[in-house]
Design an enzyme around this catalytic site. Structure first.
Site, mmCIF file in Angstrom:
data_model
loop_
_atom_site.group_PDB
_atom_site.id
_atom_site.type_symbol
_atom_site.label_atom_id
_atom_site.label_comp_id
_atom_site.label_asym_id
_atom_site.label_seq_id
_atom_site.Cartn_x
_atom_site.Cartn_y
_atom_site.Cartn_z
ATOM 1 N N TYR A 15 -28.281 10.207 13.341
ATOM 2 C CA TYR A 15 -28.101 9.311 12.185
ATOM 3 C C TYR A 15 -28.771 7.962 12.379
ATOM 4 O O TYR A 15 -28.799 7.423 13.487
ATOM 5 C CB TYR A 15 -26.608 9.010 11.963
ATOM 6 C CG TYR A 15 -25.795 10.170 11.479
ATOM 7 C CD1 TYR A 15 -26.151 10.893 10.342
ATOM 8 C CD2 TYR A 15 -24.619 10.534 12.167
ATOM 9 C CE1 TYR A 15 -25.367 11.954 9.906
ATOM 10 C CE2 TYR A 15 -23.843 11.587 11.727
ATOM 11 C CZ TYR A 15 -24.230 12.290 10.598
ATOM 12 O OH TYR A 15 -23.456 13.332 10.164
ATOM 13 N N ASP A 40 -17.359 -25.848 1.320
ATOM 14 C CA ASP A 40 -16.892 -26.205 -0.024
ATOM 15 C C ASP A 40 -15.514 -26.875 0.032
ATOM 16 O O ASP A 40 -15.269 -27.872 -0.643
ATOM 17 C CB ASP A 40 -16.802 -24.953 -0.918
ATOM 18 C CG ASP A 40 -18.185 -24.492 -1.376
ATOM 19 O OD1 ASP A 40 -19.069 -25.347 -1.558
ATOM 20 O OD2 ASP A 40 -18.377 -23.273 -1.528
ATOM 21 N N TYR A 76 -14.102 -7.574 6.561
ATOM 22 C CA TYR A 76 -12.666 -7.877 6.563
ATOM 23 C C TYR A 76 -12.018 -7.484 7.892
ATOM 24 O O TYR A 76 -10.999 -8.054 8.273
ATOM 25 C CB TYR A 76 -11.985 -7.196 5.362
ATOM 26 C CG TYR A 76 -12.568 -7.707 4.054
ATOM 27 C CD1 TYR A 76 -12.140 -8.916 3.518
ATOM 28 C CD2 TYR A 76 -13.601 -7.030 3.412
ATOM 29 C CE1 TYR A 76 -12.710 -9.428 2.362
ATOM 30 C CE2 TYR A 76 -14.180 -7.536 2.248
ATOM 31 C CZ TYR A 76 -13.726 -8.733 1.732
ATOM 32 O OH TYR A 76 -14.299 -9.253 0.602
ATOM 33 N N ASP A 87 -18.270 -17.470 8.967
ATOM 34 C CA ASP A 87 -19.707 -17.419 8.683
ATOM 35 C C ASP A 87 -20.544 -18.269 9.641
ATOM 36 O O ASP A 87 -21.756 -18.072 9.745
ATOM 37 C CB ASP A 87 -19.984 -17.891 7.245
ATOM 38 C CG ASP A 87 -19.258 -17.043 6.212
ATOM 39 O OD1 ASP A 87 -18.743 -15.975 6.591
ATOM 40 O OD2 ASP A 87 -19.199 -17.455 5.046
ATOM 41 N N ARG A 142 -8.803 -19.591 -3.100
ATOM 42 C CA ARG A 142 -10.115 -20.186 -3.336
ATOM 43 C C ARG A 142 -10.138 -21.156 -4.522
ATOM 44 O O ARG A 142 -11.196 -21.464 -5.052
ATOM 45 C CB ARG A 142 -11.148 -19.081 -3.568
ATOM 46 C CG ARG A 142 -11.465 -18.250 -2.343
ATOM 47 C CD ARG A 142 -12.789 -17.536 -2.486
ATOM 48 N NE ARG A 142 -13.075 -16.662 -1.356
ATOM 49 C CZ ARG A 142 -13.571 -17.078 -0.203
ATOM 50 N NH1 ARG A 142 -13.856 -18.349 -0.018
ATOM 51 N NH2 ARG A 142 -13.796 -16.225 0.779
ATOM 52 N N GLY A 177 -11.728 -18.001 2.778
ATOM 53 C CA GLY A 177 -11.570 -16.729 3.495
ATOM 54 C C GLY A 177 -10.840 -16.904 4.816
ATOM 55 O O GLY A 177 -10.931 -17.957 5.454
ATOM 56 N N LYS A 195 -13.424 -24.552 9.306
ATOM 57 C CA LYS A 195 -13.102 -23.125 9.394
ATOM 58 C C LYS A 195 -14.164 -22.300 8.701
ATOM 59 O O LYS A 195 -14.620 -22.686 7.630
ATOM 60 C CB LYS A 195 -11.762 -22.900 8.696
ATOM 61 C CG LYS A 195 -11.373 -21.469 8.482
ATOM 62 C CD LYS A 195 -11.115 -21.099 7.014
ATOM 63 C CE LYS A 195 -12.338 -21.045 6.161
ATOM 64 N NZ LYS A 195 -12.177 -20.439 4.834
ATOM 65 N N THR A 196 -14.600 -21.234 9.233
ATOM 66 C CA THR A 196 -15.268 -20.130 8.544
ATOM 67 C C THR A 196 -15.892 -19.190 9.570
ATOM 68 O O THR A 196 -16.553 -19.654 10.513
ATOM 69 C CB THR A 196 -16.352 -20.538 7.520
ATOM 70 O OG1 THR A 196 -16.955 -19.347 7.005
ATOM 71 C CG2 THR A 196 -17.455 -21.443 8.046
HETATM 72 P P1 FBP Z 1 -15.329 -18.752 3.614
HETATM 73 O O1 FBP Z 1 -16.646 -19.372 3.292
HETATM 74 O O2 FBP Z 1 -14.267 -19.123 2.675
HETATM 75 O O3 FBP Z 1 -14.930 -18.977 5.040
HETATM 76 O O4 FBP Z 1 -15.537 -17.188 3.413
HETATM 77 C C1 FBP Z 1 -15.844 -16.283 4.374
HETATM 78 C C2 FBP Z 1 -16.104 -14.910 3.804
HETATM 79 O O5 FBP Z 1 -15.500 -13.970 4.676
HETATM 80 C C3 FBP Z 1 -17.573 -14.582 3.591
HETATM 81 O O6 FBP Z 1 -18.198 -14.136 4.770
HETATM 82 C C4 FBP Z 1 -17.496 -13.509 2.535
HETATM 83 O O7 FBP Z 1 -18.693 -13.389 1.790
HETATM 84 C C5 FBP Z 1 -16.379 -13.999 1.667
HETATM 85 O O8 FBP Z 1 -15.508 -14.734 2.515
HETATM 86 C C6 FBP Z 1 -15.617 -12.887 1.013
HETATM 87 O O9 FBP Z 1 -14.741 -13.443 0.097
HETATM 88 P P2 FBP Z 1 -13.393 -12.756 -0.398
HETATM 89 O O10 FBP Z 1 -12.406 -12.897 0.716
HETATM 90 O O11 FBP Z 1 -13.012 -13.591 -1.566
HETATM 91 O O12 FBP Z 1 -13.696 -11.344 -0.698
#
Ligand code: FBP
Length: 556
Positions: free
Chosen positions: A246, A179, A428, A208, A148, A84, A205-206
């Site tokens: 809300y 991964d 996103y 998350d 991926r 991602g 990188k991530t």
């Molecule tokens: P990575 O582990 O590859 O950094 O992914 C981050 C992420 O944004 C997650 O938070 C999310 O669940 C996933 O990618 C979404 O995947 P995709 O871009 O394939 O929809």
């Protein structure tokens, strides 16, 4: 891929930003002294990991210090962006490029297109100074794209090697999460074993935030992404507090770990934040999690407050024991009957087939879910076997069940409020934001570190830039053997060596801060409005790292 022609005023101004580097690189470029420290064993399952990685396990930790670096060979490197998007990827490439050129102006860099598959299929682009001008300090991975594809088979490694040889490459840098860095580790070991003459370095990188440990302070992208989400959550809170009508259920990206939700909560003080790791530790079922939210709505209604903001980490369902069991059984059935399921004519047939294969308990959990969620749980897993949690509308699921419960309570005379839900998913929106100063500097430094590791002739290492809570000049740079972060995990019925994912530590300071303050945040309106990321202005506004990093490093 072509360079972007039209640029925004911010992008233009930002392209002049010179990312900060650790002092050692700022003074000397990447030709620095590489100091070997203790040899590091894998953190777990050491014996097995040593056996699987005889050439790259037990290597020494490395630190770069002022002083002459060894004169190395000419470097022709390839870079892969994997998984991602995360803000700052372009700066990793810029740092890598500048670092390589500082070692030797004849060094070259090519980018493999579309992620790891670019290496296997031999699709690449020469990275030049002219091209990079358009991408420095910008968000996104669009300079070369990402993907991926899982690099795990020797046939893929051999094909990749063939392309490296054709291109004259002797080094690879893999920029990815747990991964992808696991794959980088396997690749490094394989290339060393067959004496391929291609060194492999990883970069953390991530968004998350789950690729961290005692050697890696943070993965890049987490800082910017959480700042973007915190801005959005703050804006929603202000709207909620203005209209007062809300309840906003906001799902936040982050895969399994709840680091993003926790960080955003610390930046914004919403009325409730679910933390997957806590849900697992307390073995809370879906129904019990809903009870907690209902309780907050009821108590707020008693004070005349009929609005609020709840944060939901996207991976929450995987932590609820009832849902966990359901997902596990679904994974098995989906795996075992994949071709048959694909050929069934309708979603309804697939749902019915799956339902019949589940145990009585899992079947019960499945049947209480709305149809849309059942279908989302049946979607294909990603190439690493993960449920695609970003595609499950957990925020809607929770909002629906909370509404049902409140209706029941109203009928019983136990609740007299008004409840109207709005659902959001912020994910996103944050992954390709222009990197914060922190991520711009950190990523550039990671790229530079990767170049220095290659310059020192190293393979099987992840670039590590540490002490990130301090000013960039005081950061230290070095390398950690990828095998050190490995352990064995059960994947698809077999023990596999993988880099351990860091989940939220329930004994850690970031969670303790949430736990200490959430009761007050639940019933009162203590909202914080962080506003947008600032790129220019006073350092206390533009440069602070995340609350998570500050607290983990002992800050106030
Ligand atoms: P990575 O582990 O590859 O950094 O992914 C981050 C992420 O944004 C997650 O938070 C999310 O669940 C996933 O990618 C979404 O995947 P995709 O871009 O394939 O929809």
């Amino acid at each position: 891929m072509s360079a972007t022609n039209s640029v925004s005023p911010l992008q233009r101004a930002r392209s002049d930003y010179q990312p900060k580097l650790p002092l050692v690189f700022a003074q000397q470029g990447a030709a620095v002294r590489c100091v070997e420290g203790d040899c590091l064993d894998p953190l777990a399952d050491a014996e097995a990991i040593h056996k699987l990685f005889p050439h790259t396990a037990g290597l020494p930790i490395l630190t770069f210090e002022p002083g002459e670096g060894a004169a190395g060979k000419a470097l022709h490197a390839g870079v892969i962006l994997s998984g991602g998007q995360a803000p700052g990827g372009h700066n990793v490439i810029a740092g890598l490029f500048d670092g390589l050129k500082s070692l030797n102006p004849a060094n070259r860099l090519v980018g493999f297109l579309g992620g790891p598959s670019g290496l296997v299929d031999g699709k690449q682009l020469e990275i030049t100074a002219e091209l990079l001008v358009h991408y420095r300090n910008t968000g996104g991975f669009d300079i070369i794209g990402s993907g991926r594809t899982k690099l795990e088979k020797e046939a893929q490694f051999d094909q990749g090697l063939e392309h490296c040889r054709k291109l004259g490459l002797n080094a690879l840098v893999v920029v990815g999460g747990d991964d992808s860095n696991t794959n980088a580790c396997v690749l490094a070991e394989y290339y060393r074993k067959i004496d391929a003459g291609v060194d492999v370095i990883g970069c953390p990188k991530t968004i998350d935030g789950d690729l961290k440990n005692q050697f890696i302070d943070a993965s890049f992208g987490f800082d910017t992404a959480t700042k973007v989400y915190a801005e959005l959550v703050g804006n929603v809170q202000r709207d909620a507090n203005s209209a007062k009508k809300y309840y906003h259920f906001i799902k936040l990206m982050g895969r399994s770990a709840s680091h993003i939700a926790l960080e955003v909560a610390l930046q914004t003080h919403p009325n409730a934040t679910l933390i997957g790791e806590e849900v697992a530790a307390r073995k809370l079922t879906l129904s019990q999690v809903v009870d907690q939210l209902v309780d907050i709505v009821v108590r707020r209604a008693e004070q005349g407050r009929h609005f609020g903001v709840f944060l939901v980490p996207e991976g929450i369902v995987e932590f609820m024991p009832d849902m966990q069991q359901l997902i596990k059984e679904l994974n098995d059935v989906l795996h075992e009957h994949e071709p048959y399921l694909k050929n069934l004519p309708t979603q309804d047939d697939r749902r019915q087939f799956l339902f019949n294969k589940l145990s009585a308990e899992a079947g019960k959990s499945f049947s209480v879910l709305p149809q849309a969620i059942q279908i989302q749980l049946m979607l294909d897993r990603d190439p690493h076997g993960n449920v695609q949690v970003s595609r499950i509308d957990t925020e809607k699921l929770l909002a629906d069940i909370v509404e049902d419960r409140l209706r029941e309570k109203k009928a019983q005379g136990k609740y007299h409020g008004k409840f109207s839900a709005q659902c959001h998913f912020f994910g996103y929106e944050g992954r390709c934001a222009a990197p914060s100063n922190f991520d711009a500097d950190y990523c550039y430094s990671l790229g530079f570190t990767a170049a220095a590791l290659l310059g020192a002739g190293k393979t099987g290492y992840i670039a590590s830039v540490r002490h990130l809570d301090r000013p960039a000049a005081d950061w230290s740079a070095g390398g950690v053997p990828l095998t050190t972060m490995m352990n064995l995990e059960r994947r698809h019925g077999a023990d596999k060596p993988v880099i351990r994912k860091a989940l939220v530590d329930l004994n850690g300071r970031p969670f303790a801060e949430l736990a200490a303050r959430r009761e007050e945040w639940a019933v009162r309106d203590c909202y914080l409005y962080p506003g947008p990321i600032q790129y220019f202005g006073p350092s206390e506004v533009c440069d602070p790292p995340t609350r998570t990093l500050q607290l983990e490093k002992g800050g106030k």
